[in-house]
Design a protein around this motif. Structure first.
Motif, PDB file in Angstrom:
ATOM      1  N   VAL A 159      72.659  59.337  28.363  1.00 18.11           N
ATOM      2  CA  VAL A 159      72.315  60.039  28.970  1.00 18.11           C
ATOM      3  C   VAL A 159      72.934  60.098  30.036  1.00 18.11           C
ATOM      4  N   SER A 160      72.742  62.096  30.657  1.00 16.88           N
ATOM      5  CA  SER A 160      74.128  62.722  31.373  1.00 16.88           C
ATOM      6  C   SER A 160      73.429  62.416  32.842  1.00 16.88           C
ATOM      7  N   LEU A 161      73.941  62.166  33.156  1.00 16.00           N
ATOM      8  CA  LEU A 161      73.856  62.052  35.142  1.00 16.00           C
ATOM      9  C   LEU A 161      74.670  62.882  35.786  1.00 16.00           C
ATOM     10  N   GLU A 162      73.688  64.338  35.295  1.00 14.80           N
ATOM     11  CA  GLU A 162      73.736  65.695  36.207  1.00 14.80           C
ATOM     12  C   GLU A 162      74.179  65.323  37.835  1.00 14.80           C
ATOM     13  N   ASP A 163      75.268  65.473  38.253  1.00 18.53           N
ATOM     14  CA  ASP A 163      75.694  65.677  39.849  1.00 18.53           C
ATOM     15  C   ASP A 163      75.647  64.013  39.900  1.00 18.53           C
ATOM     16  N   ALA A 164      75.929  63.107  39.317  1.00 17.22           N
ATOM     17  CA  ALA A 164      75.732  61.859  39.015  1.00 17.22           C
ATOM     18  C   ALA A 164      76.855  61.548  40.944  1.00 17.22           C
ATOM     19  N   THR A 165      77.992  62.084  41.324  1.00 17.39           N
ATOM     20  CA  THR A 165      79.192  62.201  42.057  1.00 17.39           C
ATOM     21  C   THR A 165      78.907  62.309  43.799  1.00 17.39           C
ATOM     22  N   ARG A 166      77.153  63.124  43.743  1.00 17.77           N
ATOM     23  CA  ARG A 166      76.522  63.477  44.686  1.00 17.77           C
ATOM     24  C   ARG A 166      75.505  63.060  44.902  1.00 17.77           C
ATOM     25  N   THR A 167      75.777  61.540  45.255  1.00 19.35           N
ATOM     26  CA  THR A 167      73.930  60.288  44.939  1.00 19.35           C
ATOM     27  C   THR A 167      74.290  59.770  45.018  1.00 19.35           C
ATOM     28  N   PRO A 168      73.474  58.941  46.472  1.00 16.28           N
ATOM     29  CA  PRO A 168      73.300  57.865  46.829  1.00 16.28           C
ATOM     30  C   PRO A 168      73.362  56.733  45.794  1.00 16.28           C
ATOM     31  N   PRO A 169      73.718  55.413  45.753  1.00 15.45           N
ATOM     32  CA  PRO A 169      74.180  54.640  45.168  1.00 15.45           C
ATOM     33  C   PRO A 169      72.945  53.814  45.095  1.00 15.45           C
ATOM     34  N   GLU A 170      71.955  53.540  45.967  1.00 12.48           N
ATOM     35  CA  GLU A 170      70.900  53.088  45.982  1.00 12.48           C
ATOM     36  C   GLU A 170      69.653  54.057  45.056  1.00 12.48           C
ATOM     37  N   GLU A 171      69.982  55.555  44.860  1.00  8.82           N
ATOM     38  CA  GLU A 171      68.922  56.138  43.936  1.00  8.82           C
ATOM     39  C   GLU A 171      69.882  55.644  42.723  1.00  8.82           C
ATOM     40  N   LEU A 172      71.406  56.092  42.676  1.00 11.89           N
ATOM     41  CA  LEU A 172      71.874  56.201  40.960  1.00 11.89           C
ATOM     42  C   LEU A 172      71.457  54.705  40.941  1.00 11.89           C
ATOM     43  N   GLU A 173      71.466  53.746  41.304  1.00 16.88           N
ATOM     44  CA  GLU A 173      70.907  52.251  40.478  1.00 16.88           C
ATOM     45  C   GLU A 173      69.939  52.549  40.004  1.00 16.88           C
ATOM     46  N   VAL A 208      78.902  52.401  39.043  1.00 16.16           N
ATOM     47  CA  VAL A 208      77.922  52.571  37.871  1.00 16.16           C
ATOM     48  C   VAL A 208      78.231  51.035  36.045  1.00 16.16           C
ATOM     49  N   ARG A 209      79.149  51.152  35.653  1.00 16.03           N
ATOM     50  CA  ARG A 209      79.455  50.032  35.112  1.00 16.03           C
ATOM     51  C   ARG A 209      78.410  48.679  35.799  1.00 16.03           C
ATOM     52  N   ALA A 210      79.320  48.028  37.169  1.00 17.82           N
ATOM     53  CA  ALA A 210      78.553  47.103  37.672  1.00 17.82           C
ATOM     54  C   ALA A 210      76.779  47.428  37.698  1.00 17.82           C
ATOM     55  N   ALA A 211      76.447  48.696  38.143  1.00 15.77           N
ATOM     56  CA  ALA A 211      74.925  48.577  38.056  1.00 15.77           C
ATOM     57  C   ALA A 211      74.097  48.516  36.453  1.00 15.77           C
ATOM     58  N   VAL A 212      74.968  48.869  35.746  1.00 18.87           N
ATOM     59  CA  VAL A 212      74.962  49.015  33.780  1.00 18.87           C
ATOM     60  C   VAL A 212      74.680  47.120  33.575  1.00 18.87           C
ATOM     61  N   GLN A 213      75.876  46.587  34.441  1.00 20.90           N
ATOM     62  CA  GLN A 213      75.402  45.137  34.138  1.00 20.90           C
ATOM     63  C   GLN A 213      74.253  44.601  34.460  1.00 20.90           C
ATOM     64  N   ARG A 214      74.165  44.593  35.541  1.00 21.89           N
ATOM     65  CA  ARG A 214      72.622  43.968  36.693  1.00 21.89           C
ATOM     66  C   ARG A 214      71.487  44.698  35.316  1.00 21.89           C
ATOM     67  N   ALA A 215      71.279  46.384  34.914  1.00 16.48           N
ATOM     68  CA  ALA A 215      70.604  46.532  34.177  1.00 16.48           C
ATOM     69  C   ALA A 215      69.931  45.538  32.852  1.00 16.48           C
ATOM     70  N   LEU A 216      71.457  45.463  32.464  1.00 10.26           N
ATOM     71  CA  LEU A 216      71.262  45.001  31.409  1.00 10.26           C
ATOM     72  C   LEU A 216      70.590  43.251  31.201  1.00 10.26           C
ATOM     73  N   ALA A 227      76.492  47.125  23.738  1.00 12.84           N
ATOM     74  CA  ALA A 227      77.110  47.206  25.372  1.00 12.84           C
ATOM     75  C   ALA A 227      77.005  48.521  25.216  1.00 12.84           C
ATOM     76  N   VAL A 228      76.575  49.299  26.865  1.00 10.79           N
ATOM     77  CA  VAL A 228      76.583  50.846  27.179  1.00 10.79           C
ATOM     78  C   VAL A 228      77.729  50.963  27.586  1.00 10.79           C
ATOM     79  N   LYS A 229      78.323  52.355  27.189  1.00 14.78           N
ATOM     80  CA  LYS A 229      79.386  52.887  27.412  1.00 14.78           C
ATOM     81  C   LYS A 229      79.147  53.579  28.443  1.00 14.78           C
ATOM     82  N   ILE A 230      80.199  53.846  29.218  1.00 17.66           N
ATOM     83  CA  ILE A 230      80.305  54.787  30.524  1.00 17.66           C
ATOM     84  C   ILE A 230      81.220  55.890  30.018  1.00 17.66           C
ATOM     85  N   TRP A 231      80.999  56.995  30.679  1.00  9.07           N
ATOM     86  CA  TRP A 231      81.808  58.136  29.982  1.00  9.07           C
ATOM     87  C   TRP A 231      81.734  58.904  31.021  1.00  9.07           C
TER      88      TRP A 231
END
Length: 416
Positions: A159-173, A208-216, A227-231
């Motif tokens: 999944v490509s998170l388009e415009d992720a760098t302008r997305t607030p942390p709680e929404e990105l989570e 995002v790495r921390a959010a992935v760990q919490r999601a898993l 493991a989910v990779k971060i690109w």
């Protein structure tokens, strides 16, 4: 070069743990979105895929199959070409977050023994959602539906998170949690408009790495999978794309996505040739750096994208100088070997790229450059010839070509 370890001091921090970082080549998909970029023929694309694979590129984004019947047919040809040539490259294809857009990629996947990946994108930022008339909930629903369709078809996906760098942390989570829950094996953090700074790139990759760990951790053990990779995928609108990619890699991104030559929309994507050199100098041994320049030149010809002369690594001027003091230092350094010559006035070893330091003669040149110029055309290196070459060079507004030096010596009646 004797004693080079002590002589090559740097204030840069030592790179840590990036010898595993991979490369995804988006030159033939996102790179071709540039408004002034020519689109190569299918046969040329095949040769460029081979050339990128020969460098060691692990994955490539090769098209958008659901966009048209022609795009699907071309995608099938490219996958078949990878199979026929036995190229160790993972083919990835772009899709909307829609089961209908993923279906053609699943058909491609069923037609080969290798994994053909889908990568569907979702607009994340509040601004992007407002313009499109989306809500956060509707985006989350689309991720779930698209992920379910890919998973049911046995298609691996990211999944490509388009415009992720302008997305607030709680929404990105929330976006990360839903994508991981849907079965995504790759999450691509997209700096879609080149808004990020290096510090920002590092921060979001770690988040995002921390959010992935919490999601898993929140999933049943049977559903956690690999493991989910971060690109990281960035653009160069502020001229920071390469610096941001490096910061993302240092912060833990597993793969950098970009395009050779920095091709792409507006100011372009991250220039992969520069990222590769950074990885090489940090100790990464996975890439054939001696094949990078030729690949970039072939891509430039195929896309009608001339390489500017002062482009790092690949430009004609990248390892050329006319300047008097610099030329003199290069000549002196040759006594100590190729490494000294390469690095005395450069931070990049030209030899690694299959290139050499080039000494030219022009308006800023001194006697050392004139002597080198004479030697390069096989003329006697004496004071008369040196004076003649310098007089002509200093009267010009540019460098002298070898043919001009030969002509000067012949016309002037000087021994050649």
């Amino acid at each position: 070069m004797s004693g080079s370890a002590e002589e090559l001091f740097t204030w840069n921090p030592r790179s840590r743990g990036i010898t595993h970082v991979g490369i995804e080549d988006d030159s033939l998909r996102d790179g071709l979105q540039g408004a002034f970029v020519h689109h190569p023929s299918l046969e040329v694309k095949k040769s460029l895929v081979e050339s990128a694979a020969a460098i060691g590129v692990e994955a490539a984004m090769l098209g958008f199959p659901s966009s048209s019947a022609g795009a699907l047919a071309e995608a099938a040809e490219l996958v078949e070409h990878l199979d026929r040539r036995g190229l160790p490259m993972v083919p990835r294809f772009l899709a909307l977050a829609d089961p209908a857009s993923i279906a053609p990629i699943s058909r491609l996947n069923r037609g080969t023994d290798r994994d053909v990946w889908a990568d569907f994108f979702v607009g994340c930022s509040p601004l992007r959602r407002r313009v499109e008339g989306w809500t956060l909930d509707s985006v989350l629903e689309r991720i779930t539906a698209a992920g379910s369709a890919a998973r049911d078809d046995g298609t691996r996906f990211g999944v490509s998170l388009e415009d992720a760098t302008r997305t607030p942390p709680e929404e990105l989570e929330q976006l990360v949690h839903v994508a991981v829950g849907a079965g995504a094996e790759v999450l691509t953090v997209c700096d879609t408009v080149g808004e990020s700074t290096p510090e920002g790139a590092a921060q979001i990759v770690r988040a995002v790495r921390a959010a992935v760990q919490r999601a898993l951790a929140g999933l049943p053990s049977a559903d956690r999978g690999a493991a989910v990779k971060i690109w990281w995928h960035g653009h160069d609108d502020r001229g920071l794309a390469v610096a941001n990619a490096i910061a993302a890699a240092e912060a833990g991104a597993d793969t950098i996505s970009g395009a050779f030559l920095g091709l792409g929309e507006r100011a372009g994507n991250t220039a992969l040739e520069s990222v590769l050199m950074y990885l090489y100098q940090a100790g990464h041994q996975g890439y054939r750096m001696d094949r990078v320049v030729e690949h970039c030149r072939r891509l430039a010809d195929a896309t009608g994208s001339p390489v500017r002369r002062n482009a790092p690594l690949i430009g004609d001027q990248a390892f050329a100088t006319c300047t008097g003091t610099h030329v003199a230092a290069l000549v002196k350094a040759r006594r100590w070997g190729r490494e000294a010559e390469d690095l005395v006035f450069s931070s990049v070893p030209a030899a690694v790229l299959g290139r050499t330091q080039s000494i030219m003669v022009g308006p800023t040149s001194g006697r050392a450059a004139a002597r080198e110029a004479l030697a390069s055309v096989g003329a006697p290196v004496d004071d008369v010839n040196v004076d003649a070459v310098l007089a002509r060079a200093h009267a010009h507004d540019r460098w002298l070509e070898p043919s001009e030096i030969r002509e000067l010596l012949e016309v002037g009646g000087v021994s050649a």
